[in-house]
Design an enzyme around this catalytic site. Structure first.
Site, PDB file in Angstrom:
ATOM      1  N   ASP A   1      68.937  27.010  57.834  1.00 28.84           N
ATOM      2  CA  ASP A   1      70.012  26.846  58.819  1.00 28.84           C
ATOM      3  C   ASP A   1      69.932  27.844  59.967  1.00 28.84           C
ATOM      4  O   ASP A   1      70.738  27.754  60.901  1.00 28.84           O
ATOM      5  CB  ASP A   1      71.372  27.002  58.134  1.00 28.84           C
ATOM      6  CG  ASP A   1      71.618  25.918  57.121  1.00 28.84           C
ATOM      7  OD1 ASP A   1      71.487  24.747  57.482  1.00 28.84           O
ATOM      8  OD2 ASP A   1      71.931  26.250  55.958  1.00 28.84           O
TER       9      ASP A   1
ATOM     10  N   ASP B   1      69.137  17.633  56.747  1.00 25.54           N
ATOM     11  CA  ASP B   1      69.739  18.430  57.824  1.00 25.54           C
ATOM     12  C   ASP B   1      68.677  19.219  58.603  1.00 25.54           C
ATOM     13  O   ASP B   1      68.839  19.525  59.778  1.00 25.54           O
ATOM     14  CB  ASP B   1      70.751  19.450  57.301  1.00 25.54           C
ATOM     15  CG  ASP B   1      71.497  19.028  56.053  1.00 25.54           C
ATOM     16  OD1 ASP B   1      71.017  18.126  55.355  1.00 25.54           O
ATOM     17  OD2 ASP B   1      72.542  19.610  55.769  1.00 25.54           O
TER      18      ASP B   1
HETATM   19  N1  GLY Z   1      74.809  21.123  54.777  1.00 26.16           N
HETATM   20  C1  GLY Z   1      75.106  20.836  56.108  1.00 26.16           C
HETATM   21  C2  GLY Z   1      76.144  19.801  56.235  1.00 26.16           C
HETATM   22  O1  GLY Z   1      77.153  19.880  55.549  1.00 26.16           O
HETATM   23  O2  GLY Z   1      75.950  18.918  57.034  1.00 26.16           O
END
Ligand code: GLY
Length: 370
Positions: A92, A149
């Protein structure tokens, strides 16, 4: 309220976010529940880039110094996570640093933003598993897991190649996108959240439902990440297989929307009765659809552009808080993690970010960091 045109909407949002700067102060917002007050998360949490990102986009559009002053400290605040919380940073860093250090660098040409952005890109590149050609998502025992993601975080690597002239970053990003396309995107354009690989041999093991309803379901926010991520990967590589993937995912997404264009949290639920929407998935998809519209020939644009505009109009009219000055969120009815029963029917800072980003694009914003 009369129906706002895009310019009026942006002006109203500028006024709203000016208030939010005072209301939010130094907090790192993630979720606002029914009381309309944003929480304050640790800076290592994956959502810490969205608030500075929202401020940078609005600063870029309006040159309102209040937004710049509030956004500027965030690159250094987040950089501290590398030394203070190294085990709590994941893939992230893309979301976190693209929207703070990288946007700051791109808008103000700051050397500070450039250095911190590259530190994050090096960290992300270091998570690459060359046996399986994927970027590791999380820490702990999830050594062989990649998640959908991550398609959004590849832009940090493409950016790093652009600013350094070193192609290794973009090679890693492209290999990860190819792996995700091969194992993560189904023929009908749907996707699931988690892909599990043997981290030693790199062999694909299985799909896992994660934040979606099941391994064979279609988590709406994950599908939005995929739509936008593959559209970006096409823009960065020029390889048409990634544009075809983005279009296929978009067709599945658009076909699955209910009448008001805002999806339920998963496209594959046995019944939608009492199931929550996810306004954040709608906002992410709207911004990604505008990238597809920008990439296809003129005679294909309308489908993607109209879908994006329909989503934004519905978000503004049915899920917005423009008439609630005390509400710190911009959109309501986001769903964070339904299977864990966490953060359901709330404002989510990433929903707010992508809503603002899409409206900025509809008002002519041309800078791209994704
Ligand atoms: N894990 C990232 C989201 O909740 O989109």
């Amino acid at each position: 309220m009369h129906k706002l045109n895009q310019e009026e909407l942006l002006k109203k949002l500028e006024e709203k976010v000016e208030r939010m700067v005072d209301q939010i102060g130094d907090k790192s917002p993630h979720v606002a529940k029914a009381d309309g007050i944003y929480d304050d998360m640790p800076h290592e949490w994956w959502t810490s880039g969205f608030w500075p990102g929202l401020l940078w986009v609005l600063y870029d559009m309006t040159e309102n110094e209040k937004f710049k002053d509030a956004a500027m400290p965030w690159d250094e605040k987040l950089q501290k996570c590398f030394s203070h919380h190294p085990n709590e940073l994941y893939h992230d860093v893309g979301f976190q640093f693209l929207l703070s250090a990288v946007l700051e660098h791109e808008i103000t040409e700051s050397e500070k933003g450039l250095g911190i952005g590259l530190e994050a890109a090096n960290y992300l590149a270091g998570r690459f598993n060359p046996a399986g050609n994927f970027i590791r998502a999380w820490n702990g025992d999830k050594i062989g897991w990649a998640i959908i993601d991550c398609m959004m975080n590849l832009s940090l690597l493409f950016w790093a190649s652009r600013v350094t002239g070193d192609p290794r970053y973009k090679h890693i990003a492209t290999l990860h996108a190819e792996t995700t396309l091969k194992y993560g995107i189904r023929e009908d354009g749907s996707s699931c959240h988690i892909l599990s690989f043997d981290p030693e041999s790199g062999e694909f093991i299985e799909s896992i439902g994660g934040q979606g309803n099941a391994p064979d379901s279609a988590w709406s926010r994950g599908n939005a990440w995929a739509l936008y991520g593959f559209a970006n990967t096409y823009k960065h590589t020029g390889d048409s297989k990634f544009l075809h993937a983005a279009k296929r995912i978009a067709h599945h997404f658009i076909a699955g929307l209910p009448e008001d264009y805002v999806p339920y949290w998963d496209f594959r639920l046995e019944s939608i009765e009492n199931e929550p929407r996810d306004s954040s998935a709608a906002a992410i998809a709207a911004s990604g659809l505008l990238e597809i519209a920008d990439s296809v020939p003129a005679n294909e644009k309308k489908l993607y552009e109209d879908a994006a505009k329909n989503i934004i109009t519905s978000l503004t009219e049915n899920y917005g808080t423009l008439d609630q000055p005390e509400h710190q969120g911009i959109l309501v009815q986001g769903t964070g993690h339904k299977p864990a029963n966490e953060n359901i029917n709330v404002s989510l800072i990433y929903g707010d970010y992508y809503y603002i980003e899409a409206i900025a694009k509809l008002n002519g914003w041309e800078r791209r960091i994704f």
